[in-house]
Design a protein around this motif. Structure first.
Motif, mmCIF file in Angstrom:
data_model
loop_
_atom_site.group_PDB
_atom_site.id
_atom_site.type_symbol
_atom_site.label_atom_id
_atom_site.label_comp_id
_atom_site.label_asym_id
_atom_site.label_seq_id
_atom_site.Cartn_x
_atom_site.Cartn_y
_atom_site.Cartn_z
ATOM 1 N N GLY A 63 1.248 -1.388 -0.088
ATOM 2 C CA GLY A 63 0.083 -0.068 0.509
ATOM 3 C C GLY A 63 0.716 1.241 -0.214
ATOM 4 O O GLY A 63 1.937 1.068 -0.828
ATOM 5 N N ILE A 64 -0.063 2.168 0.446
ATOM 6 C CA ILE A 64 1.363 3.641 0.990
ATOM 7 C C ILE A 64 2.818 3.070 0.887
ATOM 8 O O ILE A 64 3.985 3.859 1.080
ATOM 9 C CB ILE A 64 0.076 4.665 1.584
ATOM 10 N N ARG A 65 2.911 2.669 2.694
ATOM 11 C CA ARG A 65 3.619 2.169 2.924
ATOM 12 C C ARG A 65 4.780 1.642 1.827
ATOM 13 O O ARG A 65 6.192 2.510 2.111
ATOM 14 C CB ARG A 65 3.452 1.362 4.529
ATOM 15 N N LYS A 66 4.274 1.571 1.430
ATOM 16 C CA LYS A 66 4.975 0.003 0.187
ATOM 17 C C LYS A 66 5.745 1.457 -0.835
ATOM 18 O O LYS A 66 6.944 2.294 -1.345
ATOM 19 C CB LYS A 66 4.711 -0.602 -0.714
ATOM 20 N N LYS A 67 4.724 2.027 -1.286
ATOM 21 C CA LYS A 67 4.858 3.636 -2.367
ATOM 22 C C LYS A 67 6.047 4.586 -1.482
ATOM 23 O O LYS A 67 6.704 5.383 -2.177
ATOM 24 C CB LYS A 67 3.803 4.635 -2.209
ATOM 25 N N ILE A 68 5.485 4.992 -0.624
ATOM 26 C CA ILE A 68 6.792 5.716 0.230
ATOM 27 C C ILE A 68 7.849 5.367 0.617
ATOM 28 O O ILE A 68 8.730 5.861 0.275
ATOM 29 C CB ILE A 68 5.790 6.368 1.817
ATOM 30 N N THR A 126 1.865 16.067 4.554
ATOM 31 C CA THR A 126 0.537 15.944 5.742
ATOM 32 C C THR A 126 0.281 14.601 6.419
ATOM 33 O O THR A 126 0.776 13.785 5.496
ATOM 34 C CB THR A 126 -0.626 15.305 4.868
ATOM 35 N N ASP A 127 0.342 14.310 7.783
ATOM 36 C CA ASP A 127 0.053 12.738 8.580
ATOM 37 C C ASP A 127 -0.728 12.289 7.900
ATOM 38 O O ASP A 127 -1.808 12.436 8.270
ATOM 39 C CB ASP A 127 0.530 12.883 9.267
ATOM 40 N N THR A 128 -1.399 11.147 7.519
ATOM 41 C CA THR A 128 -2.799 10.846 7.737
ATOM 42 C C THR A 128 -2.745 8.936 8.284
ATOM 43 O O THR A 128 -1.211 8.342 8.178
ATOM 44 C CB THR A 128 -3.028 10.252 6.286
ATOM 45 N N PRO A 129 -3.481 8.557 8.190
ATOM 46 C CA PRO A 129 -3.571 6.898 9.275
ATOM 47 C C PRO A 129 -2.907 6.028 8.370
ATOM 48 O O PRO A 129 -2.455 5.255 8.903
ATOM 49 C CB PRO A 129 -4.681 6.858 9.769
ATOM 50 N N GLU A 130 -2.660 6.830 6.862
ATOM 51 C CA GLU A 130 -2.103 5.827 5.504
ATOM 52 C C GLU A 130 -0.477 5.971 5.602
ATOM 53 O O GLU A 130 0.693 4.943 4.940
ATOM 54 C CB GLU A 130 -2.804 5.234 4.394
ATOM 55 N N GLY A 131 -0.127 7.010 6.074
ATOM 56 C CA GLY A 131 1.016 7.033 6.220
ATOM 57 C C GLY A 131 1.311 8.930 5.494
ATOM 58 O O GLY A 131 0.610 8.905 5.514
ATOM 59 N N LEU A 132 2.593 9.288 5.274
ATOM 60 C CA LEU A 132 2.231 10.034 4.962
ATOM 61 C C LEU A 132 2.506 10.859 2.854
ATOM 62 O O LEU A 132 3.148 10.027 2.308
ATOM 63 C CB LEU A 132 4.646 10.882 5.044
#
Length: 432
Positions: free
Chosen positions: A208-213, A299-305
């Motif tokens: 998900g987003i963490r992998k993309k980050i 922006t900090d979100t529940p899914e990551g930056l």
């Protein structure tokens, strides 16, 4: 049979992660009904059915990452006769002669639009096939929908909404199907627990987003030689100005933070130090000096930056910036950002002050060449005119690409930002 393949829903997208499968084999679907939810570069995209039919095969599962062009499922479009509602564009075309409505599509080709825009059209109870697209290749944009809706509201006679409502029945049916699907139990993230000599270790998939980050950060630090410069800023006068303006912002239902003032000061400094608003084209060894100022807000979100972008920040007032910052932050937290919201940035601000921390070494948002981080504001003893006084102080951390920017230029850049913010009268005098 229609093979539904993973489209390129973003700029330069190569792959996407299947977040949710909203249909099952054998299920009947309507054109534009949501089929899948895909995680692209930090945004979720809803993919809709291109035709009405029956799902015959599904080739993917939730959590799987697939490349653009991969066949996701097969729809049996069948040879059913068209329903009466599908002939309504002719009726609307007749109505157009009296209400000056938007041009109606008569070539029966499906409008070009992103999944997000199609979803928005359903929520607004609009038939996207009647909307004239102004985007690339005639693509229907979010703004096209809003202008279309305004024309309907301002131009359509009182008896027309009934016709429009009947024309949108298949859209409401699609929405109902989505609601029914969302009531089904969600697939939980699969984790594994292993035992080591030190104890149990839980293994979670990097997705998900963490992998993309993770991928983006590795690319940035691999390509860009980072250097970080730290300075401090006296905030007393800016705090006083904000307090004076807050009642005016409150009347407009705008939450006024310090960030809009930083953006205005930043834009002024970027115009004077254009190398910090540039990027490097590594394929041609060229420096791209950008004459537009699109400021990313980490922006900090529940899914990551996530970094939504404020476009043309130099053309917007303090109140306009404040309103857009709040809107983008809300969309980020709700997972409703589109690729348009997160692309095109030229410089990024990371505001970690509300959380704390004295300084940091922020990672540059490639292909940009600099990023500034704002830290906590606190009262400190400082020396002014050989006397110790208490002032509200804040640290600034500027990371810059040392291939393009020298240390002297970076310090002069932050000095200019400090000058504008420590004396807000000068900031307003310099605004264009």
């Amino acid at each position: 049979m229609v093979e539904f393949k993973l489209p390129d829903v973003g700029e330069g997208m190569h792959e996407g992660e299947i977040v949710k499968v909203l249909v099952r084999t054998g299920e009947s679907v309507q054109q534009d009904q949501p089929l899948l939810e895909v995680q692209t570069d930090k945004v979720n995209a809803e993919l809709s059915a291109p035709v009405t039919g029956v799902i015959r095969e599904i080739f993917i599962v939730e959590g799987e990452t697939v490349e653009v062009g991969t066949t996701l499922l097969v729809i049996d479009a069948g040879t059913e006769p068209k329903k009466e509602e599908e002939k309504l564009p002719e009726k609307v075309a007749n109505t157009e002669k009296t209400v000056n409505f938007a041009p109606v599509r008569t070539d029966h080709r499906r409008s070009l639009a992103t999944p997000y825009v199609r979803q928005l059209a359903r929520e607004m109870k609009l038939d996207i096939e009647l909307v004239t697209g102004t985007g690339a290749a005639g693509r229907v944009t979010e703004e096209d929908l809003r202008q279309f809706a305004n024309r309907m509201q301002n131009s359509v006679p009182a008896q027309f909404p009934a016709t429009a409502a009947s024309h949108g029945r298949h859209l409401e049916a699609s929405a109902a199907a989505v609601e029914t699907t969302q009531l089904q139990p969600k697939t939980e993230t699969v984790t594994r627990v292993a035992t080591s000599s030190q104890g149990d270790i839980q293994r979670l998939p990097l997705k998900g987003i963490r992998k993309k980050i993770a991928e983006h950060m590795v690319k940035s630090v691999t390509i860009i030689p980072h250097v970080t410069s730290v300075d401090e800023l006296e905030m007393d006068q800016l705090r006083a100005l904000r307090e004076r303006l807050k009642p005016h912002a409150d009347k407009r239902n705008i939450k006024l933070t310090f960030l809009p003032f930083f953006i205005k000061a930043l834009v002024i400094a970027l115009k004077e130090f254009p190398m910090l608003n540039a990027s490097i084209d590594d394929s041609t060894n060229e420096i791209l000096l950008k004459r537009f100022y699109n400021i990313g807000i980490a922006t900090d979100t529940p899914e990551g930056l996530i970094v939504p972008v404020i476009k043309d920040a130099d053309h917007k007032s303090i109140f306009q910036l404040a309103e857009e910052i709040n809107q983008l932050a809300r969309l980020a937290r709700e997972g409703k950002l589109t690729m348009e919201h997160i692309t095109g940035g030229t410089f990024t601000i990371s505001n970690v002050g509300p959380i704390g921390g004295l300084q940091a070494t922020p990672i540059i948002n490639h292909p940009e060449v600099a990023i500034i981080s704002l830290h906590k504001m606190e009262k400190r003893w400082v020396v002014r005119e050989d006397e110790g006084v208490i002032r509200w102080m804040m640290n600034l951390s500027l990371s810059f690409d040392h291939r393009l920017i020298d240390g002297v230029t970076a310090v002069r850049f932050t000095n200019r930002i400090k000058e504008l913010l420590e004396d807000p009268n000068l900031l307003f005098a310099e605004m264009v």
